[in-house]
Motif scaffolding. Structure first.
Motif, mmCIF file in Angstrom:
data_model
loop_
_atom_site.group_PDB
_atom_site.id
_atom_site.type_symbol
_atom_site.label_atom_id
_atom_site.label_comp_id
_atom_site.label_asym_id
_atom_site.label_seq_id
_atom_site.Cartn_x
_atom_site.Cartn_y
_atom_site.Cartn_z
ATOM 1 N N LEU A 167 -11.126 0.396 2.332
ATOM 2 C CA LEU A 167 -10.644 -0.744 1.421
ATOM 3 C C LEU A 167 -11.536 -1.746 1.050
ATOM 4 O O LEU A 167 -11.028 -2.842 0.590
ATOM 5 N N LEU A 184 -5.027 2.628 -6.984
ATOM 6 C CA LEU A 184 -4.586 1.399 -6.004
ATOM 7 C C LEU A 184 -3.811 0.381 -7.136
ATOM 8 O O LEU A 184 -4.778 0.118 -8.136
ATOM 9 N N LEU A 241 -8.475 5.125 -3.561
ATOM 10 C CA LEU A 241 -8.472 5.083 -2.339
ATOM 11 C C LEU A 241 -8.554 6.381 -1.767
ATOM 12 O O LEU A 241 -8.027 7.612 -2.491
ATOM 13 N N ARG A 298 -3.992 -4.161 -4.191
ATOM 14 C CA ARG A 298 -5.443 -4.644 -3.985
ATOM 15 C C ARG A 298 -5.373 -5.892 -3.607
ATOM 16 O O ARG A 298 -6.141 -6.332 -2.683
ATOM 17 N N LEU A 308 0.765 -1.102 -0.059
ATOM 18 C CA LEU A 308 0.060 0.003 0.002
ATOM 19 C C LEU A 308 0.661 1.223 -0.062
ATOM 20 O O LEU A 308 0.689 2.158 -0.725
ATOM 21 N N VAL A 341 -4.392 -6.215 0.169
ATOM 22 C CA VAL A 341 -5.306 -5.770 1.002
ATOM 23 C C VAL A 341 -6.460 -6.840 1.130
ATOM 24 O O VAL A 341 -6.711 -7.188 2.189
#
Length: 328
Positions: A181, A202, A188, A207, A162, A210
């Motif tokens: 998220l 992102l 974002l 992604r 990130l 996450v």
């Protein structure tokens, strides 16, 4: 020193000896800041030297610290630059003048503050430290393998992916709400300095990281709630008062992972990864204005410092393609 109501201190004597009047005014000023703000002895000595130097320069032109206007004050600063005085020293001398003139105005010794709108030279801007693309790849690889269990490794991978994908400030990163998220967003929303929001794209690897981390996080949060404890709204929850990972913990984590990646930990920090995000984008051809928006810089001048990454690239292009550089 904060502005305050005029005191009953009488103004220094006026001519015939104007220079002595300046020195008495400086002495009164130093006594006041020593009493009001507890200024250190070395600070007082430095202010005294700086103000006496300015008073002496003004005296040669028939002026004093209590009579000189803005033009004459600026003339003094220009003279310092002409003499080759270091930027930091000039900035310190202007600071001393500004504080003295504000004090003199507050005390009623002079009707105005001639330094109010004088801009200083500022400090020389330091080039940000950064990492190469290869070093960042090594950090990302090390983050995926760092931790005693799968959940911790997933969290670390998410943090690093990130940060490198978005260039967030460390405070923005650790305080991200998990809701931002959810649903595998491609953009974002970040709440930055001054409460200003900005949108940051992102990357696919970010992604994916996450998604893996959210699965671990949600299982842990479900267990917390099952135990009758309140859940967390943060993407990276922690037991401390803030409710999320602290900036200091993230700093320490970056050092740990840098060591694991074979990178000097003194060169690695969340802020350095933010610099890497910007410098790698710029080197890849991204527009400076776009980088400004992504970083959340209010002023483009804050972003322009990243142009240093192009220096070597441009030099290489000239050496490779200019006919004289090739010895033709």
């Amino acid at each position: 020193m904060a502005a305050r109501a005029p005191s009953q201190t009488p103004p220094p004597d006026t001519p015939p000896n104007a220079h002595n009047s300046d020195l008495r005014a400086v002495g009164t000023f130093l006594d006041a800041i020593a009493a009001e703000s507890g200024a250190a002895r070395n600070t007082l000595l430095a202010y005294g030297r700086d103000l006496r130097h300015a008073a002496e320069w003004l005296a040669t032109r028939g002026e004093t610290l209590l009579s000189a206007d803005r033009t004459e004050m600026e003339g003094y600063l220009i003279a310092l630059e002409t003499e080759g005085m270091a930027r930091a020293t000039r900035a310190r001398r202007l600071s001393a003048l500004k504080q003295f003139c504000r004090f003199a105005h507050d005390e009623g010794w002079r009707p105005d503050n001639p330094t109010l709108r004088i801009d200083g030279p500022g400090r020389a801007q330091r080039l940000p430290g950064t990492l190469s693309e290869d070093e960042v790849r090594r950090l990302l690889d090390a983050a995926r393998d760092h931790g005693p269990d799968a959940a911790t490794r997933a969290r670390n991978a998410c943090l690093f992916e990130l940060l490198y994908a978005t260039g967030l400030r460390v405070s923005e990163m650790v305080s991200l709400p998990d809701a931002a998220l959810r649903g595998a967003p491609e953009m974002l929303m970040v709440r930055g300095k001054g409460g200003k929001d900005r949108m940051v794209p992102l990357s696919d690897p970010a992604r994916a990281a996450v998604a893996v981390w959210l699965a671990h996080r949600d299982r842990a949060e479900a267990a917390v709630k099952a135990a009758g404890k309140p859940g967390s709204k943060f993407l990276f929850p922690a037991r401390g008062a803030a409710g999320h990972m602290t900036r200091m913990r993230f700093h320490g984590l970056v050092k740990e992972i840098a060591t694991r990646a074979g990178i000097d930990p003194g060169r690695a920090s969340p802020h350095v990864l933010r610099h890497a995000f910007a410098t790698h984008l710029l080197a890849g051809g991204a527009d400076l204005r776009v980088i400004q928006l992504l970083l959340g810089h209010a002023d483009l001048s804050s972003t322009e410092i990243y142009t240093h990454v192009l220096d070597e690239r441009l030099r290489s292009l000239v050496m490779a393609h200019h006919p004289l550089a090739r010895g033709i």
